[in-house]
Design a protein around this motif. Structure first.
Motif, PDB file in Angstrom:
ATOM      1  N   GLN A   6       0.808  -1.208   0.000  1.00  0.00           N
ATOM      2  CA  GLN A   6       0.000   0.000   0.000  1.00  0.00           C
ATOM      3  C   GLN A   6       0.849   1.269   0.000  1.00  0.00           C
ATOM      4  N   LYS A   7       1.922   1.260   0.780  1.00  0.00           N
ATOM      5  CA  LYS A   7       2.732   2.453   0.942  1.00  0.00           C
ATOM      6  C   LYS A   7       4.203   2.099   0.770  1.00  0.00           C
ATOM      7  N   PRO A   8       4.898   2.733  -0.182  1.00  0.00           N
ATOM      8  CA  PRO A   8       6.307   2.407  -0.351  1.00  0.00           C
ATOM      9  C   PRO A   8       7.129   2.944   0.814  1.00  0.00           C
ATOM     10  N   ALA A   9       8.177   2.235   1.167  1.00  0.00           N
ATOM     11  CA  ALA A   9       9.090   2.723   2.200  1.00  0.00           C
ATOM     12  C   ALA A   9       9.744   3.993   1.683  1.00  0.00           C
ATOM     13  N   ILE A  10       9.988   4.931   2.584  1.00  0.00           N
ATOM     14  CA  ILE A  10      10.574   6.201   2.160  1.00  0.00           C
ATOM     15  C   ILE A  10      11.947   6.001   1.529  1.00  0.00           C
ATOM     16  N   ASP A  11      12.672   4.961   1.951  1.00  0.00           N
ATOM     17  CA  ASP A  11      13.988   4.724   1.364  1.00  0.00           C
ATOM     18  C   ASP A  11      13.915   4.210  -0.067  1.00  0.00           C
ATOM     19  N   ALA A  12      12.732   3.774  -0.493  1.00  0.00           N
ATOM     20  CA  ALA A  12      12.574   3.358  -1.882  1.00  0.00           C
ATOM     21  C   ALA A  12      12.526   4.579  -2.800  1.00  0.00           C
ATOM     22  N   VAL A  13      12.276   5.738  -2.217  1.00  0.00           N
ATOM     23  CA  VAL A  13      12.232   6.990  -2.961  1.00  0.00           C
ATOM     24  C   VAL A  13      13.558   7.703  -2.726  1.00  0.00           C
ATOM     25  N   THR A  14      14.137   8.222  -3.789  1.00  0.00           N
ATOM     26  CA  THR A  14      15.430   8.892  -3.656  1.00  0.00           C
ATOM     27  C   THR A  14      15.341  10.331  -4.133  1.00  0.00           C
ATOM     28  N   THR A  15      16.365  11.090  -3.784  1.00  0.00           N
ATOM     29  CA  THR A  15      16.429  12.468  -4.262  1.00  0.00           C
ATOM     30  C   THR A  15      16.517  12.451  -5.782  1.00  0.00           C
ATOM     31  N   VAL A  16      15.990  13.502  -6.398  1.00  0.00           N
ATOM     32  CA  VAL A  16      15.935  13.553  -7.858  1.00  0.00           C
ATOM     33  C   VAL A  16      16.888  14.587  -8.453  1.00  0.00           C
ATOM     34  N   GLY A  17      17.448  15.430  -7.621  1.00  0.00           N
ATOM     35  CA  GLY A  17      18.432  16.395  -8.109  1.00  0.00           C
ATOM     36  C   GLY A  17      17.874  17.707  -8.606  1.00  0.00           C
ATOM     37  N   VAL A  18      16.651  18.056  -8.174  1.00  0.00           N
ATOM     38  CA  VAL A  18      16.089  19.341  -8.602  1.00  0.00           C
ATOM     39  C   VAL A  18      16.220  20.425  -7.534  1.00  0.00           C
ATOM     40  N   GLY A  19      16.399  20.033  -6.281  1.00  0.00           N
ATOM     41  CA  GLY A  19      16.541  21.015  -5.209  1.00  0.00           C
ATOM     42  C   GLY A  19      17.834  21.794  -5.393  1.00  0.00           C
ATOM     43  N   HIS A  20      17.756  23.107  -5.300  1.00  0.00           N
ATOM     44  CA  HIS A  20      18.938  23.931  -5.508  1.00  0.00           C
ATOM     45  C   HIS A  20      18.846  25.239  -4.734  1.00  0.00           C
ATOM     46  N   PHE A  21      19.979  25.904  -4.601  1.00  0.00           N
ATOM     47  CA  PHE A  21      19.987  27.251  -4.047  1.00  0.00           C
ATOM     48  C   PHE A  21      21.245  27.970  -4.485  1.00  0.00           C
ATOM     49  N   GLY A  22      21.211  29.261  -4.361  1.00  0.00           N
ATOM     50  CA  GLY A  22      22.347  30.092  -4.739  1.00  0.00           C
ATOM     51  C   GLY A  22      22.346  30.382  -6.228  1.00  0.00           C
ATOM     52  N   VAL A  23      22.393  31.646  -6.557  1.00  0.00           N
ATOM     53  CA  VAL A  23      22.420  32.018  -7.971  1.00  0.00           C
ATOM     54  C   VAL A  23      23.834  31.875  -8.514  1.00  0.00           C
ATOM     55  N   GLY A  24      23.917  31.610  -9.790  1.00  0.00           N
ATOM     56  CA  GLY A  24      25.207  31.474 -10.443  1.00  0.00           C
ATOM     57  C   GLY A  24      25.838  32.836 -10.705  1.00  0.00           C
ATOM     58  N   ALA A  25      26.929  32.809 -11.428  1.00  0.00           N
ATOM     59  CA  ALA A  25      27.648  34.043 -11.774  1.00  0.00           C
ATOM     60  C   ALA A  25      26.700  35.014 -12.469  1.00  0.00           C
ATOM     61  N   ASP A  26      26.881  36.277 -12.204  1.00  0.00           N
ATOM     62  CA  ASP A  26      26.046  37.337 -12.794  1.00  0.00           C
ATOM     63  C   ASP A  26      24.566  37.139 -12.490  1.00  0.00           C
ATOM     64  N   TYR A  27      24.275  36.535 -11.329  1.00  0.00           N
ATOM     65  CA  TYR A  27      22.901  36.303 -10.885  1.00  0.00           C
ATOM     66  C   TYR A  27      22.096  35.493 -11.887  1.00  0.00           C
ATOM     67  N   THR A  29      19.975  32.656 -12.773  1.00  0.00           N
ATOM     68  CA  THR A  29      19.111  31.720 -12.044  1.00  0.00           C
ATOM     69  C   THR A  29      18.958  30.393 -12.776  1.00  0.00           C
ATOM     70  N   GLU A  30      19.406  30.300 -14.007  1.00  0.00           N
ATOM     71  CA  GLU A  30      19.308  29.052 -14.760  1.00  0.00           C
ATOM     72  C   GLU A  30      20.349  28.035 -14.321  1.00  0.00           C
ATOM     73  N   THR A  31      21.456  28.504 -13.777  1.00  0.00           N
ATOM     74  CA  THR A  31      22.526  27.614 -13.321  1.00  0.00           C
ATOM     75  C   THR A  31      22.832  27.920 -11.859  1.00  0.00           C
ATOM     76  N   PRO A  32      22.124  27.244 -10.931  1.00  0.00           N
ATOM     77  CA  PRO A  32      22.332  27.527  -9.509  1.00  0.00           C
ATOM     78  C   PRO A  32      23.741  27.148  -9.054  1.00  0.00           C
ATOM     79  N   LEU A  33      24.166  27.781  -7.994  1.00  0.00           N
ATOM     80  CA  LEU A  33      25.494  27.521  -7.452  1.00  0.00           C
ATOM     81  C   LEU A  33      25.576  26.143  -6.809  1.00  0.00           C
ATOM     82  N   PHE A  34      24.497  25.717  -6.148  1.00  0.00           N
ATOM     83  CA  PHE A  34      24.456  24.422  -5.470  1.00  0.00           C
ATOM     84  C   PHE A  34      23.192  23.664  -5.869  1.00  0.00           C
ATOM     85  N   ARG A  35      23.299  22.329  -5.952  1.00  0.00           N
ATOM     86  CA  ARG A  35      22.157  21.473  -6.290  1.00  0.00           C
ATOM     87  C   ARG A  35      22.261  20.174  -5.502  1.00  0.00           C
ATOM     88  N   VAL A  36      21.113  19.630  -5.090  1.00  0.00           N
ATOM     89  CA  VAL A  36      21.064  18.339  -4.412  1.00  0.00           C
ATOM     90  C   VAL A  36      21.428  17.265  -5.434  1.00  0.00           C
TER      91      VAL A  36
END
Length: 102
Positions: A6-27, A29-36
């Motif tokens: 009925q419910k998948p274990a949370i460990d069966a789900v993984t990070t997908v790599g969309v979480g990010h923060f920090g703007v890149g050079a010249d502000y 926003t298309e290329t963040p400084l950091f990404r999960v």
């Protein structure tokens, strides 16, 4: 019906790599400084986000009483909270993808 089906274990789900923060050079926003990085268990990502938020909370308490070190503490708060936000954003996105796929 089996609960594991009925419910998948949370460990069966993984990070997908969309979480990010920090703007890149010249502000840029298309290329963040950091990404999960994709592929880490969600439980680990949530745990790390919690650790970061606890650190932000403690640092913000310290920053309220510090005049000389305030700017340094606020910079740390900014970056740590950005990291926590990126982890939460990635976990949310991963769970949404999982629920749509089911």
């Amino acid at each position: 019906m089996d609960k594991d089906l009925q419910k998948p274990a949370i460990d069966a789900v993984t990070t997908v790599g969309v979480g990010h923060f920090g703007v890149g050079a010249d502000y840029d926003t298309e290329t963040p400084l950091f990404r999960v990085e994709a592929g880490h268990p969600m439980s680990h990502a949530v745990e790390q986000a919690t650790v970061l938020i606890c650190a932000v909370h403690k640092l913000s308490d310290l920053a309220m009483g510090e005049v000389e070190e305030g700017p340094t503490l606020l910079t740390a708060i900014h970056y740590l909270s950005g990291m926590a936000k990126a982890l939460a954003q990635d976990v949310n996105h991963g769970l949404m993808i999982r629920s749509v796929a089911e």
